[in-house]
Scaffold this active site. Structure first.
Site, mmCIF file in Angstrom:
data_model
loop_
_atom_site.group_PDB
_atom_site.id
_atom_site.type_symbol
_atom_site.label_atom_id
_atom_site.label_comp_id
_atom_site.label_asym_id
_atom_site.label_seq_id
_atom_site.Cartn_x
_atom_site.Cartn_y
_atom_site.Cartn_z
ATOM 1 N N GLU A 80 3.056 24.444 -3.476
ATOM 2 C CA GLU A 80 4.097 25.077 -4.211
ATOM 3 C C GLU A 80 5.159 24.830 -3.062
ATOM 4 O OE1 GLU A 80 4.060 29.390 -3.790
ATOM 5 O OE2 GLU A 80 1.990 29.111 -3.551
ATOM 6 N N CYS A 112 -0.313 29.965 -5.461
ATOM 7 C CA CYS A 112 -1.445 29.389 -4.747
ATOM 8 C C CYS A 112 -2.594 29.041 -5.544
ATOM 9 C CB CYS A 112 -1.551 30.737 -3.903
ATOM 10 S SG CYS A 112 -0.199 31.471 -3.059
ATOM 11 N N HIS A 234 -8.425 34.828 -2.097
ATOM 12 C CA HIS A 234 -6.918 34.483 -1.508
ATOM 13 C C HIS A 234 -6.478 35.349 -0.373
ATOM 14 C CE1 HIS A 234 -2.919 32.900 -1.673
ATOM 15 N NE2 HIS A 234 -2.409 34.058 -2.094
HETATM 16 N N1 CAA Z 1 0.346 51.334 11.925
HETATM 17 C C1 CAA Z 1 -0.700 50.943 11.149
HETATM 18 N N2 CAA Z 1 -0.610 50.521 9.967
HETATM 19 C C2 CAA Z 1 0.676 50.708 9.349
HETATM 20 C C3 CAA Z 1 1.595 51.127 10.464
HETATM 21 C C4 CAA Z 1 1.574 51.378 11.732
HETATM 22 N N3 CAA Z 1 2.192 51.691 12.798
HETATM 23 N N4 CAA Z 1 3.016 50.844 9.810
HETATM 24 C C5 CAA Z 1 2.602 50.495 8.538
HETATM 25 N N5 CAA Z 1 1.589 50.442 8.423
HETATM 26 C C6 CAA Z 1 0.838 50.060 7.101
HETATM 27 C C7 CAA Z 1 1.148 50.708 5.901
HETATM 28 O O1 CAA Z 1 0.458 52.145 5.728
HETATM 29 C C8 CAA Z 1 0.820 49.927 4.946
HETATM 30 O O2 CAA Z 1 -0.722 49.828 4.486
HETATM 31 P P1 CAA Z 1 -1.347 50.369 3.299
HETATM 32 O O3 CAA Z 1 -0.873 48.897 2.409
HETATM 33 O O4 CAA Z 1 -2.541 50.293 3.287
HETATM 34 O O5 CAA Z 1 -0.370 51.329 2.353
HETATM 35 C C9 CAA Z 1 0.913 48.453 5.484
HETATM 36 O O6 CAA Z 1 1.015 48.575 6.919
HETATM 37 C C10 CAA Z 1 2.157 47.429 5.032
HETATM 38 O O7 CAA Z 1 3.173 48.550 5.469
HETATM 39 P P2 CAA Z 1 4.352 48.834 4.351
HETATM 40 O O8 CAA Z 1 3.724 48.927 2.785
HETATM 41 O O9 CAA Z 1 5.391 49.623 4.611
HETATM 42 O O10 CAA Z 1 4.921 47.230 4.248
HETATM 43 P P3 CAA Z 1 6.042 46.449 3.569
HETATM 44 O O11 CAA Z 1 6.609 47.156 2.557
HETATM 45 O O12 CAA Z 1 7.104 46.229 4.846
HETATM 46 O O13 CAA Z 1 5.487 44.815 3.236
HETATM 47 C C11 CAA Z 1 4.285 43.396 1.738
HETATM 48 C C12 CAA Z 1 3.948 44.701 2.574
HETATM 49 C C13 CAA Z 1 5.009 44.287 0.518
HETATM 50 C C14 CAA Z 1 2.807 43.140 1.453
HETATM 51 C C15 CAA Z 1 5.200 42.301 2.397
HETATM 52 O O14 CAA Z 1 4.275 41.907 3.626
HETATM 53 C C16 CAA Z 1 5.403 41.371 1.449
HETATM 54 O O15 CAA Z 1 6.150 41.565 0.498
HETATM 55 N N6 CAA Z 1 4.584 40.289 1.528
HETATM 56 C C17 CAA Z 1 4.751 39.021 0.766
HETATM 57 C C18 CAA Z 1 4.273 39.104 -0.899
HETATM 58 C C19 CAA Z 1 2.503 39.171 -0.488
HETATM 59 O O16 CAA Z 1 2.090 38.539 0.123
HETATM 60 N N7 CAA Z 1 2.038 39.685 -1.575
HETATM 61 C C20 CAA Z 1 0.593 39.826 -1.758
HETATM 62 C C21 CAA Z 1 0.060 39.473 -3.270
HETATM 63 S S1 CAA Z 1 0.871 38.379 -3.813
HETATM 64 C C22 CAA Z 1 -0.118 36.715 -3.381
HETATM 65 O O17 CAA Z 1 -1.133 36.880 -2.945
HETATM 66 C C23 CAA Z 1 0.553 35.159 -3.548
HETATM 67 C C24 CAA Z 1 0.716 35.151 -2.233
HETATM 68 O O18 CAA Z 1 0.383 34.218 -1.542
HETATM 69 C C25 CAA Z 1 2.443 35.361 -1.625
#
Ligand code: CAA
Length: 392
Positions: A80, A112, A234
């Site tokens: 991609e 992916c 994945h």
């Molecule tokens: N200690 C331990 N854990 C902590 C922490 C700390 N100090 N601070 C935060 N966390 C945890 C949170 O509790 C959360 O855990 P849970 O998911 O179990 O609730 C985790 O860390 C992530 O924190 P946030 O939810 O606050 O994170 P975020 O909103 O900043 O981002 C995300 C998370 C949305 C996945 C982001 O990384 C993102 O947008 N990633 C890209 C998209 C992605 O990968 N999507 C996956 C599915 S799509 C797919 O698979 C296709 C692909 O390849 C992209």
């Protein structure tokens, strides 16, 4: 019913990386959010003279050195992060590696997921043409905006899989479960180098596709979770795979000891991805490679479950059985050494490399030599990308 499957599997990731501790410090985020919350330690980074073509070529070279290219009649390049709107990345690869002229070549895209359809098509082709082989390439660079939630999940890498009718590593089962649904969870418009994502929504769609694909697969095959020695997912970030398996077990009625069961079933496949970040099309197969390379317990004759997910969205659950004696056909030492000998960058160096995009003004350019694999993008001349064997 055929015995077709993966005959060789080889992984490549570029030689630069960023320790996510440094990124956490720079973004003023607790390091544990990255290491524990999303489950990533290091991000792989491509230098400006590497792209999906050079990464795929570097992944495939050990396979072609070992078994030759003469019998390859199909080359499927899943990505991609394509380099041209018309010419397939596979054709650049075909020239660089000197593949036979009797070889169909095409590039495939569905986020992916595309590598999984490529693998399935390749298996059908080789089952139908005894003695012939197919090469499946999965190569990607995951880029999100600097400072965005997706940033710590960035990564890069490529997988090359030789597919044959009598494979040395994994025989694919016939059954699979598939779920497709038109959604906007993650996408990259043609005018952007960085993906856009509705992060939390994307994780929910991933889980929904897994649920549907698994229930279809289970109904078709009659298998249950206890029929599998390990599962590979994945891996956009390693915690996603752990959560996905936890949800699968919960759906299957497992109420006790799930944390240990998840770790036992999935943990061994996550080590490489923790160190490279998301490799999009390659990430599922990077996980499979890691499991095969690093499992202390022999996997001969064991059944593995695999879940492929491509945003947008398609999910597929499928399976395969590890071929006895598979260890003789792996490239584990080379993979380990690649990951152990990368150059660690500072955040400022990472941001410089991130911002050094390929010029789009149509002028001729030649690119400085960085630390690369065996192949590099040497420049652009008259709008044509120029690839070469790197002086190592
Ligand atoms: N200690 C331990 N854990 C902590 C922490 C700390 N100090 N601070 C935060 N966390 C945890 C949170 O509790 C959360 O855990 P849970 O998911 O179990 O609730 C985790 O860390 C992530 O924190 P946030 O939810 O606050 O994170 P975020 O909103 O900043 O981002 C995300 C998370 C949305 C996945 C982001 O990384 C993102 O947008 N990633 C890209 C998209 C992605 O990968 N999507 C996956 C599915 S799509 C797919 O698979 C296709 C692909 O390849 C992209």
């Amino acid at each position: 019913m055929s015995n077709a499957g993966i005959d060789r599997i080889s992984f490549y990731t570029p030689r630069y990386c960023l320790d996510l501790k440094l990124l956490a410090e720079a973004r003023e985020v607790e390091w544990e959010k990255y290491s524990i919350g999303i489950g990533q330690d290091v991000m792989g980074l491509p230098p400006p003279d590497e792209d999906v073509v050079t990464m795929a070529a570097s992944a495939a070279k050990p396979i072609l050195d070992a078994v030759g290219a003469e019998d390859i009649e199909l080359l499927l390049f899943a990505t991609e992060s394509g380099v041209d709107q018309s010419k397939s990345a596979g054709m650049f690869f075909h020239g660089l590696l000197g593949l036979p002229s009797r070889c169909r070549v095409v590039e495939m895209k569905q986020a992916c997921y595309a590598g999984t359809l490529a693998l399935r098509l390749a298996a059908l082709m080789v089952a139908d043409s005894p003695g012939k082989k197919a090469l499946v390439l999965c190569s990607d660079i995951a880029r999100y905006d600097l400072g965005s939630p997706g940033e710590p999940t960035q990564g890069c890498g490529a997988i090359a899989m030789l597919v044959s009718a009598d494979p040395s590593i994994l025989v694919l089962d016939d059954e699979c479960g598939v779920h497709a649904e038109d959604v906007m969870d993650f996408w990259r418009p043609n005018y952007r180098d960085e993906a856009l994502v509705d992060g939390k929504y994307s994780t929910r769609i991933y889980q929904a596709c897994l649920r549907e694909a698994w229930s279809q697969y289970a109904a078709l095959s009659g298998r249950t979770v206890s029929d599998f020695a390990h599962f590979c997912y994945h891996i956009p970030f390693t915690n996603m795979a752990l959560k996905a398996h936890d949800r699968l077990l919960k759906g299957a009625g497992v109420t006790e000891g799930r944390r240990e069961l998840v770790e036992q079933a999935v943990g061994q496949s996550l080590g490489y991805n923790r160190l490279t970040g998301n490799t999009y099309t390659a990430s599922l197969y990077e996980g499979l490679t890691c499991l095969l390379d690093t499992s202390a317990e022999p996997l001969d004759g064991k059944r593995l479950g695999l879940f492929s997910y491509g945003s947008g969205a398609v999910g597929e659950f499928f399976s395969g059985t590890v071929v006895p004696g598979y260890r003789r056909s792996l490239f584990g030492d080379a993979h380990r050494s690649l990951l152990d000998t990368r150059t660690a960058l500072t955040v400022a160096e990472y941001e410089d490399i991130f911002n050094l995009c390929l010029p789009s003004d149509g002028w001729d350019y030649s690119f400085s030599q960085y630390r690369t694999g065996p192949f590099r993008l040497s420049g652009v001349k008259e709008h044509k990308r120029l690839y070469e064997v790197a002086a190592l």
